[in-house]
Design an enzyme around this catalytic site. Structure first.
Site, PDB file in Angstrom:
ATOM      1  N   ARG A 250      50.773  22.289  76.861  1.00 28.56           N
ATOM      2  CA  ARG A 250      50.262  23.339  77.753  1.00 28.56           C
ATOM      3  C   ARG A 250      51.068  24.598  77.460  1.00 28.56           C
ATOM      4  O   ARG A 250      52.290  24.617  77.668  1.00 28.56           O
ATOM      5  CB  ARG A 250      50.408  22.918  79.215  1.00 28.56           C
ATOM      6  CG  ARG A 250      50.212  24.068  80.169  1.00 28.56           C
ATOM      7  CD  ARG A 250      50.019  23.625  81.593  1.00 28.56           C
ATOM      8  NE  ARG A 250      48.717  23.031  81.764  1.00 28.56           N
ATOM      9  CZ  ARG A 250      48.146  22.814  82.953  1.00 28.56           C
ATOM     10  NH1 ARG A 250      48.773  23.133  84.057  1.00 28.56           N
ATOM     11  NH2 ARG A 250      46.942  22.283  83.027  1.00 28.56           N
TER      12      ARG A 250
ATOM     13  N   GLN B 170      39.969  19.909  80.837  1.00 25.80           N
ATOM     14  CA  GLN B 170      39.318  20.135  82.127  1.00 25.80           C
ATOM     15  C   GLN B 170      37.796  20.101  81.955  1.00 25.80           C
ATOM     16  O   GLN B 170      37.090  19.435  82.715  1.00 25.80           O
ATOM     17  CB  GLN B 170      39.761  21.491  82.697  1.00 25.80           C
ATOM     18  CG  GLN B 170      39.161  21.795  84.053  1.00 25.80           C
ATOM     19  CD  GLN B 170      39.657  20.838  85.128  1.00 25.80           C
ATOM     20  OE1 GLN B 170      40.832  20.630  85.274  1.00 25.80           O
ATOM     21  NE2 GLN B 170      38.732  20.249  85.883  1.00 25.80           N
TER      22      GLN B 170
ATOM     23  N   CYS C 163      38.528  23.478  89.337  1.00 24.64           N
ATOM     24  CA  CYS C 163      39.444  22.665  88.524  1.00 24.64           C
ATOM     25  C   CYS C 163      40.726  22.318  89.270  1.00 24.64           C
ATOM     26  O   CYS C 163      41.408  21.366  88.897  1.00 24.64           O
ATOM     27  CB  CYS C 163      39.766  23.397  87.229  1.00 24.64           C
ATOM     28  SG  CYS C 163      40.464  25.029  87.510  1.00 24.64           S
TER      29      CYS C 163
ATOM     30  N   ASP D 148      37.346  29.212  90.177  1.00 28.45           N
ATOM     31  CA  ASP D 148      38.752  28.946  89.842  1.00 28.45           C
ATOM     32  C   ASP D 148      39.569  30.104  90.435  1.00 28.45           C
ATOM     33  O   ASP D 148      39.000  31.116  90.883  1.00 28.45           O
ATOM     34  CB  ASP D 148      38.901  28.872  88.311  1.00 28.45           C
ATOM     35  CG  ASP D 148      40.301  28.444  87.863  1.00 28.45           C
ATOM     36  OD1 ASP D 148      41.105  27.983  88.704  1.00 28.45           O
ATOM     37  OD2 ASP D 148      40.595  28.591  86.656  1.00 28.45           O
TER      38      ASP D 148
ATOM     39  N   HIS E 198      40.769  25.497  78.237  1.00 32.49           N
ATOM     40  CA  HIS E 198      41.249  24.290  78.927  1.00 32.49           C
ATOM     41  C   HIS E 198      40.243  23.170  78.665  1.00 32.49           C
ATOM     42  O   HIS E 198      39.515  22.731  79.566  1.00 32.49           O
ATOM     43  CB  HIS E 198      41.381  24.598  80.428  1.00 32.49           C
ATOM     44  CG  HIS E 198      42.193  23.596  81.189  1.00 32.49           C
ATOM     45  ND1 HIS E 198      42.798  22.501  80.606  1.00 32.49           N
ATOM     46  CD2 HIS E 198      42.494  23.515  82.520  1.00 32.49           C
ATOM     47  CE1 HIS E 198      43.432  21.812  81.531  1.00 32.49           C
ATOM     48  NE2 HIS E 198      43.271  22.407  82.688  1.00 32.49           N
TER      49      HIS E 198
ATOM     50  N   ARG F  30      39.751  13.582  85.381  1.00 32.18           N
ATOM     51  CA  ARG F  30      40.682  13.989  84.319  1.00 32.18           C
ATOM     52  C   ARG F  30      41.279  12.731  83.674  1.00 32.18           C
ATOM     53  O   ARG F  30      41.432  12.654  82.455  1.00 32.18           O
ATOM     54  CB  ARG F  30      41.809  14.867  84.893  1.00 32.18           C
ATOM     55  CG  ARG F  30      41.373  16.245  85.378  1.00 32.18           C
ATOM     56  CD  ARG F  30      40.942  17.139  84.230  1.00 32.18           C
ATOM     57  NE  ARG F  30      41.999  17.270  83.241  1.00 32.18           N
ATOM     58  CZ  ARG F  30      43.004  18.156  83.301  1.00 32.18           C
ATOM     59  NH1 ARG F  30      43.068  19.007  84.291  1.00 32.18           N
ATOM     60  NH2 ARG F  30      43.921  18.216  82.334  1.00 32.18           N
TER      61      ARG F  30
HETATM   62  N1   CP Z   1      43.289  21.449  86.658  1.00 35.86           N
HETATM   63  C1   CP Z   1      44.525  21.361  86.121  1.00 35.86           C
HETATM   64  O1   CP Z   1      44.730  21.443  84.909  1.00 35.86           O
HETATM   65  O2   CP Z   1      45.525  21.154  87.016  1.00 35.86           O
HETATM   66  P1   CP Z   1      47.098  21.245  86.716  1.00 35.86           P
HETATM   67  O3   CP Z   1      47.405  22.673  86.405  1.00 35.86           O
HETATM   68  O4   CP Z   1      47.753  20.753  87.969  1.00 35.86           O
HETATM   69  O5   CP Z   1      47.392  20.360  85.535  1.00 35.86           O
HETATM   70  N1  NVA Z   2      42.732  29.210  85.213  1.00 34.25           N
HETATM   71  C1  NVA Z   2      43.819  28.428  85.758  1.00 34.25           C
HETATM   72  C2  NVA Z   2      43.544  26.973  85.559  1.00 34.25           C
HETATM   73  C3  NVA Z   2      44.606  26.054  86.117  1.00 34.25           C
HETATM   74  C4  NVA Z   2      44.307  24.617  85.834  1.00 34.25           C
HETATM   75  C5  NVA Z   2      45.122  28.826  85.090  1.00 34.25           C
HETATM   76  O1  NVA Z   2      45.128  29.005  83.868  1.00 34.25           O
HETATM   77  O2  NVA Z   2      46.121  28.976  85.783  1.00 34.25           O
END
Ligand code: CP
Ligand code: NVA
Length: 307
Positions: A103, A133, A262, A221, A130, A290
């Site tokens: 990540r 997701q 998400c 989101d 992502h 997930r």
């Molecule tokens: N939706 C998602 O990726 O959640 P986290 O940021 O908690 O991993």
């Molecule tokens: N768009 C959000 C998604 C989190 C899972 C972010 O990038 O923070």
């Protein structure tokens, strides 16, 4: 060496194969309380530059259920690109583990990891996309509806990383996507272009009511993603007309519409409590899925393909 940096890395057949694997593994776990140890002895290295609940826990648990192991490497440990260059981290980590999930902030960094690791790399969220997701979200819609062909998903809010991955998957799913964002917050045109070029219908608008009319799903989101904290005040000023509330759900005219997010949610901002906890919400199924979708992905990348 296959990696999963974006949904576009999967052909349509591979996309459906991964979702089918996810369904089989979900059914197996639900029936027996365990999965066959398809990934026995396999180790997943998980590199995080940002916080996480779902991604971190679902990958960890998926590996455990499949007989493997996951290593959590927090933002403070590796300091990707600061303590050590991204290619060097990839070269070293790839000697220890069978796959890497990362990540990151810059999408380029998951690309570099994939280029140098010598093992499959999974994008666990970047500023651009992502895909894990979206895989779980398509799985959730497929479970609900049986077929995705011809369905309409309305995205309301920021044109962000999660939307880009949904757009990447839309041609595989046969889904139509309508996007309502404030001016200046539209999705990256490359994601729109790839979806359209591969045959998906994508409508961009600034009008949330127009986007949701007749929709089968509304998706939203957070208004400021991780890394955009400095823009939060300005975004809180711009985005309120894009809140997913009861009035917007009713504007679909569809009594069976589902509402997706998400997570994490900023309740009272992009989504109201009433909608998040209401009868149209599938938020908790998405979060659970997930786990199942990533099992499908991991078995495809590390089990079957490695066999
Ligand atoms: N939706 C998602 O990726 O959640 P986290 O940021 O908690 O991993
Ligand atoms: N768009 C959000 C998604 C989190 C899972 C972010 O990038 O923070």
């Amino acid at each position: 060496m296959r990696s999963f940096l974006d949904i576009t890395d999967l052909s349509k057949e591979e996309f459906w194969h991964v979702l089918t694997l996810a369904r089989t593994l979900k059914e197996e776990y639900s029936k027996w309380g365990q999965n066959a140890p398809l990934l026995r002895g396999k180790i997943l290295g998980m590199v995080f530059q940002k916080p996480s609940l779902r991604t971190r826990v679902s990958f960890d648990v998926a590996m455990l259920h499949l007989g493997g192991h996951a290593l959590y490497l927090s933002p403070n440990e590796i300091k990707l690109g600061e303590r050590e260059s991204v290619p060097d981290v990839a070269r070293v980590l790839g000697r220890y583990v069978h796959a890497i999930m990362a990540r990151v902030f810059a999408h380029e960094h998951v690309r570099q990891l994939a280029q140098h690791a010598g093992v499959p790399v999974i994008n666990g969220l970047s500023d651009y996309s992502h895909p894990c997701q979206a895989l779980a979200d398509y799985f959730t819609m497929w479970e609900r509806w049986g077929s995705l062909e011809g369905r309409t998903l309305a995205w309301v809010g920021d044109g962000n990383n999660v939307l880009h991955s949904l757009l990447h998957g839309a041609p595989h799913a046969g889904l139509r996507v309508r996007v309502a964002t404030p001016p200046g917050y539209e999705p990256d045109e490359r994601a729109v272009e790839v979806a359209r070029r591969r045959g998906a219908e994508v409508v961009l608008t600034h009008d949330p009511q127009e986007a949701v009319r007749g929709a089968d799903a509304i998706y939203t989101d957070v208004w400021a993603s991780m890394g955009q904290e400095a823009e939060r005040a300005e975004r809180l000023r711009v985005f309120p007309p894009y809140q997913v509330n009861q009035a917007l759900v009713e504007a679909t005219g569809n009594p069976d519409v589902i509402v997706m997010h998400c997570l994490p949610a900023h309740r009272g901002e992009e989504i109201t409590d009433e909608v998040a906890d209401g009868p149209h919400s599938v938020l908790w199924d998405q979060a659970e899925n997930r786990l199942h979708a990533q099992k499908g992905l991991l078995v495809w990348l590390l089990g079957e393909r490695a066999a």
